[in-house]
Motif scaffolding. Structure first.
Motif, PDB file in Angstrom:
ATOM      1  N   GLY A  87       0.934  -1.314   0.095  1.00  0.00           N
ATOM      2  CA  GLY A  87       0.095  -0.043   0.135  1.00  0.00           C
ATOM      3  C   GLY A  87       0.796   1.323   0.034  1.00  0.00           C
ATOM      4  O   GLY A  87       0.496   2.269  -0.700  1.00  0.00           O
ATOM      5  N   MET A 111       2.351   1.817  -3.389  1.00  0.00           N
ATOM      6  CA  MET A 111       1.280   2.032  -4.285  1.00  0.00           C
ATOM      7  C   MET A 111       0.944   3.460  -4.145  1.00  0.00           C
ATOM      8  O   MET A 111       0.710   4.127  -5.118  1.00  0.00           O
ATOM      9  CB  MET A 111       0.020   1.291  -3.968  1.00  0.00           C
ATOM     10  N   PHE A 112       1.086   3.968  -2.888  1.00  0.00           N
ATOM     11  CA  PHE A 112       0.831   5.340  -2.752  1.00  0.00           C
ATOM     12  C   PHE A 112       1.817   6.311  -3.279  1.00  0.00           C
ATOM     13  O   PHE A 112       1.587   7.431  -4.009  1.00  0.00           O
ATOM     14  CB  PHE A 112       0.725   5.770  -0.951  1.00  0.00           C
ATOM     15  N   SER A 160      -4.383   1.420  -8.928  1.00  0.00           N
ATOM     16  CA  SER A 160      -5.226   0.376  -7.884  1.00  0.00           C
ATOM     17  C   SER A 160      -5.366  -1.071  -8.436  1.00  0.00           C
ATOM     18  O   SER A 160      -5.224  -1.949  -7.716  1.00  0.00           O
ATOM     19  CB  SER A 160      -6.642   1.123  -7.739  1.00  0.00           C
ATOM     20  N   PHE A 196      -8.601   3.139  -5.102  1.00  0.00           N
ATOM     21  CA  PHE A 196      -7.185   3.091  -4.643  1.00  0.00           C
ATOM     22  C   PHE A 196      -7.315   3.247  -2.927  1.00  0.00           C
ATOM     23  O   PHE A 196      -6.573   2.408  -2.329  1.00  0.00           O
ATOM     24  CB  PHE A 196      -6.672   4.588  -4.960  1.00  0.00           C
ATOM     25  N   SER A 197      -8.224   3.734  -2.167  1.00  0.00           N
ATOM     26  CA  SER A 197      -8.345   3.381  -0.846  1.00  0.00           C
ATOM     27  C   SER A 197      -8.873   2.075  -0.670  1.00  0.00           C
ATOM     28  O   SER A 197      -8.151   1.751   0.818  1.00  0.00           O
ATOM     29  CB  SER A 197      -9.552   4.549  -0.283  1.00  0.00           C
ATOM     30  N   PHE A 240      -5.737   0.271  -0.863  1.00  0.00           N
ATOM     31  CA  PHE A 240      -4.697   0.656   0.035  1.00  0.00           C
ATOM     32  C   PHE A 240      -5.111  -0.019   1.652  1.00  0.00           C
ATOM     33  O   PHE A 240      -4.176  -0.522   2.294  1.00  0.00           O
ATOM     34  CB  PHE A 240      -4.946   2.221   0.304  1.00  0.00           C
ATOM     35  N   SER A 241      -6.461  -0.048   1.920  1.00  0.00           N
ATOM     36  CA  SER A 241      -6.839  -0.629   3.182  1.00  0.00           C
ATOM     37  C   SER A 241      -6.606  -2.027   3.051  1.00  0.00           C
ATOM     38  O   SER A 241      -6.314  -2.897   3.986  1.00  0.00           O
ATOM     39  CB  SER A 241      -8.200  -0.339   3.214  1.00  0.00           C
ATOM     40  N   THR A 250      -4.455  -4.018   1.698  1.00  0.00           N
ATOM     41  CA  THR A 250      -3.157  -4.380   1.663  1.00  0.00           C
ATOM     42  C   THR A 250      -2.545  -3.851   2.889  1.00  0.00           C
ATOM     43  O   THR A 250      -1.227  -4.219   3.126  1.00  0.00           O
ATOM     44  CB  THR A 250      -2.124  -3.739   0.423  1.00  0.00           C
ATOM     45  N   GLY A 271      -2.298  -0.764   4.116  1.00  0.00           N
ATOM     46  CA  GLY A 271      -1.358   0.336   4.311  1.00  0.00           C
ATOM     47  C   GLY A 271      -1.789   1.199   5.171  1.00  0.00           C
ATOM     48  O   GLY A 271      -1.186   2.082   5.997  1.00  0.00           O
ATOM     49  N   ASP A 272      -3.373   1.298   5.430  1.00  0.00           N
ATOM     50  CA  ASP A 272      -3.765   2.261   6.541  1.00  0.00           C
ATOM     51  C   ASP A 272      -3.325   1.826   8.131  1.00  0.00           C
ATOM     52  O   ASP A 272      -3.202   2.741   8.794  1.00  0.00           O
ATOM     53  CB  ASP A 272      -5.292   2.055   6.516  1.00  0.00           C
ATOM     54  N   ILE A 311      -6.893   8.139   4.455  1.00  0.00           N
ATOM     55  CA  ILE A 311      -5.876   7.552   5.111  1.00  0.00           C
ATOM     56  C   ILE A 311      -5.841   8.086   6.600  1.00  0.00           C
ATOM     57  O   ILE A 311      -5.195   7.417   7.507  1.00  0.00           O
ATOM     58  CB  ILE A 311      -4.297   7.680   4.498  1.00  0.00           C
TER      59      ILE A 311
END
Length: 457
Positions: free
Chosen positions: A3, A6-7, A28, A319-320, A323-324, A326, A328-329, A374
């Motif tokens: 994540g 990715m960001f 994404s 995307f979010s 991100f969550s 994987t 990342g958050d 995030i």
């Protein structure tokens, strides 16, 4: 760490100029599928066939997007976001009525006899346009076409004139009704009406700070913004005041109809946006600029802008979600909660600096839909008041329109400025106003009670 990678990949692609919505969506999908492959291959043993692993990895990655249709339907059904196309339509209609021209002409002559008077009138007109249209591009272009030549004609310093117009044009980002506040209301899941109320006093404080700055620098340097000699053809001072009031009353009435209905609880922001559209059409009739072709042009332009916003929103949702999924958050939350010092204030200061820096390169919509979701879980964990935090972010996002090298207001003004005005002069002119915004932002952050807010839940 997928994540986080990715960001930064998405951020890099945005900085080098890739289209926003397509960047979010493509990044994404790529990293979602990559995460699926990593998950499958990390749990595989030597007896598994490579083709079977590839098929499983592909299926695992694609399955991550199974719920995307439901998320898109939820976006389409949001009553908060329905206000965006209507406020955009209202602003475009008002732009075509010549409202800005009448306001600037009247108030320019009204304040012109004092040093910095035309610059002050530009700030006041920018405030009225912000509260009635909220369209930054229209405000900057209108004031750049009308007010900038007048200031240059009367020997105003180019930097002060350009900076005043850019800063005044961006007031629509914090003074309600504001598209930024509507978007933040959706992201924070708080009532937009509450954000409008909370943003009003900080927005007016910013207006006051601009005017005080202009008065001080004009007093200290008499050649910076000279007074304009009285024009006998405009009539007596009393007649000029009456003429200015006549030009102000229509827009003031619209502001009262839109914001008053929200603040008094008579209508929701979405309903008041519909009232604003009707009011804008009535003003077009009053100014005798109404036509079917004008409504058609305004509608098409509103659809284009709205489509861009919702395209970005759909890409940002994907995307979010990835991100969550994987983790990342969780990494961001761990880092933020591990910052040294007082957790709450360290987080707020770090967040404001990060958003200010990102505003140099990417737009407020991307920041709102990518960065802020995030940070929200961390803010909730620290017990931060979402209304106060949203106002801080809105004021910070306003600076993204002014900060070189990619501030949109700078480009808008450069596109309509006379040939002698250089990009460097515009850049230098906005620096004092950026500093003023940061000072007012700090006051709202450390002394929220002055503005009727609190930093805690």
């Amino acid at each position: 760490m997928i994540g986080i990678v990715m960001f930064f990949t998405a951020l890099f692609m945005l900085i080098i100029g890739f289209p926003v919505a397509f960047t979010f969506a493509a990044v994404s999908v790529f990293f979602g599928i990559l995460a699926g492959f990593i998950e499958v291959f990390s749990n595989a043993d030597q007896s598994d066939a490579i083709i079977s692993l590839i098929q499983s990895g592909w299926s695992e990655g694609i399955s991550m997007f199974d719920y995307m249709p439901f998320r898109i339907f939820a976006i389409q059904q949001s009553t908060i976001l329905m206000a965006i196309p209507m406020f955009i339509f209202m602003g475009i209609i008002l732009q075509k009525t010549g409202l800005a021209e009448k306001l600037l002409e009247s108030m320019g002559f009204l304040f012109g006899e004092i040093r910095g008077g035309v610059a002050i009138s530009t700030v006041l007109v920018g405030t009225l346009l912000a509260a009635s249209t909220g369209v930054v591009g229209a405000s900057v272009v209108a004031m750049g076409v009308i007010s900038l030549p007048v200031m240059l004609k009367y020997k105003y310093k180019t930097e002060l004139a350009a900076g005043t117009i850019c800063a005044s044009g961006t007031l629509g980002q914090i003074i309600p009704p504001s598209i930024v506040l509507i978007i933040l209301g959706d992201v924070f899941q708080v009532p937009v009406g509450d954000l409008f109320k909370a943003a009003l006093t900080p927005g007016l404080a910013l207006v006051g700070a601009y005017i005080i700055f202009i008065l001080i620098v004009s007093y200290l340097n008499k050649n910076l913004a000279p007074a304009i000699p009285a024009d006998p053809s405009r009539g007596t001072k009393k007649k000029q005041v009456l003429r200015a009031l006549v030009d102000i009353i229509p827009s003031l009435t619209l502001i009262i109809l839109v914001l008053g209905s929200i603040f008094e609880g008579v209508a929701t922001p979405t309903e008041s946006a519909a009232v604003g559209c009707l009011g804008a059409v009535l003003l077009a009739l009053i100014y005798k600029t109404f036509s079917i072709s004008m409504v058609k042009e305004a509608s098409l332009e509103a659809v284009k802008i709205t489509s861009m916003v919702f395209g970005i929103l759909i890409g940002a949702t994907a995307f979010s979600m990835v991100f969550s999924y994987t983790g990342g958050d969780e990494i961001v939350e761990h880092i933020m909660l591990s910052l040294p010092g007082d957790g709450k204030w360290t987080f707020v200061i770090f967040t404001m600096i990060a958003i200010l820096f990102l505003g140099f390169f990417i737009d407020f919509i991307e920041i709102s839909y990518i960065i802020i979701p995030i940070l929200l879980p961390v803010a909730e964990t620290l017990g931060i008041n979402p209304i106060w935090f949203a106002i801080l972010i809105a004021m910070n996002l306003q600076t993204s329109f002014l900060t070189p090298p990619f501030g949109f207001s700078l480009f808008y003004l450069k596109g309509c400025a006379p040939a002698g005005v250089t990009t460097a002069q515009i850049y230098r002119g906005v620096i004092p106003f950026i500093l003023i915004q940061i000072i007012v932002l700090a006051i709202v952050a450390f002394f929220p009670e002055i503005f009727g807010m609190t930093s805690d839940m």
